[in-house]
Write a protein that holds these residues in place. Structure first.
Motif, PDB file in Angstrom:
ATOM      1  N   SER A 262       0.601  -0.640  -0.254  1.00 24.43           N
ATOM      2  CA  SER A 262      -0.096   0.296   0.133  1.00 24.43           C
ATOM      3  C   SER A 262       0.592   0.926   0.265  1.00 24.43           C
ATOM      4  CB  SER A 262      -0.859  -0.069   1.379  1.00 24.43           C
ATOM      5  OG  SER A 262      -1.857  -1.344   1.368  1.00 24.43           O
ATOM      6  N   MET A 263       2.044   0.890   1.052  1.00 24.08           N
ATOM      7  CA  MET A 263       2.897   2.480   0.571  1.00 24.08           C
ATOM      8  C   MET A 263       3.271   2.787  -0.040  1.00 24.08           C
ATOM      9  SD  MET A 263       2.997   4.214   3.580  1.00 24.08           S
ATOM     10  CE  MET A 263       0.834   3.796   4.805  1.00 24.08           C
ATOM     11  N   MET A 264       3.772   1.327  -1.322  1.00 28.13           N
ATOM     12  CA  MET A 264       4.353   1.688  -1.899  1.00 28.13           C
ATOM     13  C   MET A 264       3.933   2.345  -3.905  1.00 28.13           C
ATOM     14  SD  MET A 264       7.827   0.573  -1.455  1.00 28.13           S
ATOM     15  CE  MET A 264       7.869   2.404   0.068  1.00 28.13           C
ATOM     16  N   VAL A 265       2.573   2.028  -3.055  1.00 25.48           N
ATOM     17  CA  VAL A 265       1.244   2.564  -4.568  1.00 25.48           C
ATOM     18  C   VAL A 265       1.329   3.602  -4.191  1.00 25.48           C
ATOM     19  CG1 VAL A 265      -0.782   1.896  -5.289  1.00 25.48           C
ATOM     20  CG2 VAL A 265       0.220   0.134  -4.948  1.00 25.48           C
ATOM     21  N   LEU A 266       1.010   4.169  -2.862  1.00 25.31           N
ATOM     22  CA  LEU A 266       0.930   5.606  -2.134  1.00 25.31           C
ATOM     23  C   LEU A 266       1.922   6.660  -2.704  1.00 25.31           C
ATOM     24  CD1 LEU A 266      -0.683   5.431   0.798  1.00 25.31           C
ATOM     25  CD2 LEU A 266      -2.066   6.112  -0.991  1.00 25.31           C
ATOM     26  N   ALA A 267       3.342   5.718  -2.601  1.00 28.39           N
ATOM     27  CA  ALA A 267       4.209   6.840  -3.375  1.00 28.39           C
ATOM     28  C   ALA A 267       4.849   6.645  -5.157  1.00 28.39           C
ATOM     29  CB  ALA A 267       5.537   6.223  -2.606  1.00 28.39           C
ATOM     30  N   GLY A 268       4.313   6.251  -4.933  1.00 26.74           N
ATOM     31  CA  GLY A 268       4.210   6.111  -6.494  1.00 26.74           C
ATOM     32  C   GLY A 268       3.545   7.187  -7.511  1.00 26.74           C
ATOM     33  N   ILE A 269       2.029   6.971  -6.426  1.00 25.45           N
ATOM     34  CA  ILE A 269       1.060   7.939  -6.921  1.00 25.45           C
ATOM     35  C   ILE A 269       1.829   9.270  -6.595  1.00 25.45           C
ATOM     36  CG2 ILE A 269      -0.983   8.788  -6.350  1.00 25.45           C
ATOM     37  CD1 ILE A 269      -1.855   6.444  -5.940  1.00 25.45           C
TER      38      ILE A 269
END
Lengths: 277, 145
Positions: B124-131
């Motif tokens: 989840s955190m990596m997806v948020l960082a990507g966004i």
């Protein structure tokens, strides 16, 4: 020993060798071992010692993943040699080295004393103030299954040192307590019979204690017994923070024989067998 | 008894820098340290550059060397490092307070560890960082200006 070489496959073992009397530093020596399905790395090392090179040294004892003696670096991964089948991790070549982050005594034999000294330093035993009961026990301490579950996972540690070999923090900080001693500290801190957590927190909360861990998670990944030292360390950190903020729940060690039965045997428990010795 | 000679097998810097056969959390650990060091380096350079104002040098005016594409790209890398470090840092705070690693369990083979418990948080955190990085990319590319 009659050797059955049918259906065997040659695997080259690249073994780290080091003799403190003649070698300045370790070097790699290769041996070809006929490997059959089901052979463990420990079996392979025995084959080398019996047939190819009797000078090879390593640690082992139980051969069944219980004693924790044969921890070594197999294809760059710390694990037990007796617990690892060769064909599960090697097609043609297998590198076998001593556990990292320890000094090498000889060949594949690491000096685990640094780990044991750190383990001893955190008082890995139940600490209580009622010396009389400890020295001349008169009964049992009551502990619920829920209280037991808080630390049971961490009691399965066999002190093999694989977690210490995998830990990246220990690779750069020689004074860091490491996953095994910290998991042991968490195990005893959570024991409802124990009253030594304040003293342990002095050490586990120090500069080389639990807060040096930044959750690379390798200790839990390589643990051959599923002890999960990384989980223990994170729970320990929470306790240390709560303790620092004076928010820790007041915990007293459980008294002797309170709870179900009140010291009397329950009716459905059979009597102990007669002593034979 | 004479002291026995030993060979120190401590891995040193390679122990935490080396990826090897390690798992995703180990790579996250390495990247967290590298991005932390990169942000620290940028911070030191930033202090030096802004302190030059004291001697009357305004290095951030238009057309200056700091506006060359290579520096813009460098700034973007710092932003990317920040995005990763910030979101992974949130995960580490939750994990290191014991909030995302689960309770101790009976170890039954094949073992499930705290790594499995916190993996959804990591993803989840990596997806948020990507966004976050994607939105920042529009700003750097000047989209919509």
């Amino acid at each position: 020993m009659t050797e059955n070489t049918n259906n065997s496959r040659p695997i080259t073992f690249h073994v780290t060798r080091y003799n403190p009397e003649s070698d300045r530093k370790p070097y790699i020596k290769s041996y070809t071992v006929p490997v059959r399905a089901g052979m463990t790395v420990l079996d392979g090392l025995h084959y080398i010692k019996e047939n190819l090179d009797p000078t090879l040294a390593w640690r082992f004892s139980c051969r069944m993943g219980v004693c924790g003696s044969c921890g070594m670096l197999l294809n760059g991964h710390p694990t037990l040699a007796c617990n690892t089948q060769i064909l599960h991790i090697a097609d043609t070549d297998l590198t076998v080295g001593p556990l990292p982050n320890f000094e090498i005594i000889r060949d594949l034999v690491p000096d685990l004393m640094t780990m044991f000294e750190k383990h001893r330093s955190i008082n890995p035993h139940i600490v209580r103030t009622d010396e009389k009961e400890l020295n001349t026990p008169e009964g049992e301490f009551y502990q619920t299954p829920e209280q037991l579950e808080k630390f049971l996972q961490f009691t399965y540690c066999i002190k093999c040192g694989c977690c210490m070999g995998a830990c990246p923090t220990l690779a750069t900080d020689v004074h860091y307590l490491g996953p095994m001693p910290l998991a042991a500290a968490e195990r005893y801190d959570n024991d409802s019979r124990d009253d030594g957590w304040r003293d342990r927190h002095q050490l586990t909360g120090s500069a080389h204690g639990a807060f040096r861990c930044h959750y690379a998670g390798e200790c839990s990944r390589v643990c051959p017994k599923g002890v999960d030292p990384a989980r223990a360390i994170q729970h320990l950190k929470r306790q240390l923070v709560l303790d620092y903020l004076h928010l820790a729940r007041k915990k007293k060690p459980c008294a002797m024989l309170h709870g179900p039965g009140e010291g009397k045997l329950l009716a459905n428990i059979p009597a102990a067998p007669a002593k034979t010795v | 008894m004479a002291e026995m000679k030993r060979h120190d097998n401590r891995l040193g810097l390679w122990g935490w820098l080396g990826g090897g056969r390690w798992g995703v959390e180990r790579h996250a650990y390495i990247l967290h340290r590298l991005t932390g060091l990169a942000i620290l380096l940028y911070f030191l350079m930033h202090i030096v550059v802004t302190s030059l104002r004291a001697s009357g040098k305004y290095m951030w005016i238009e057309g200056h060397v700091l506006h060359q594409p290579v520096f813009r790209f460098g700034e973007y890398l710092v932003f990317a490092a920040f995005a990763y470090h910030a979101f992974n840092g949130i995960r580490l705070v939750l994990v290191e307070l014991g909030l995302a690693v689960g309770k101790p369990i009976e170890p039954i083979y094949p073992y499930k560890t705290s790594l499995n418990v916190q993996r959804p948080l990591l993803i989840s955190m990596m997806v948020l960082a990507g966004i976050f990085l994607l939105l920042g990319s529009f700003e750097f590319l000047g989209v919509g200006k």
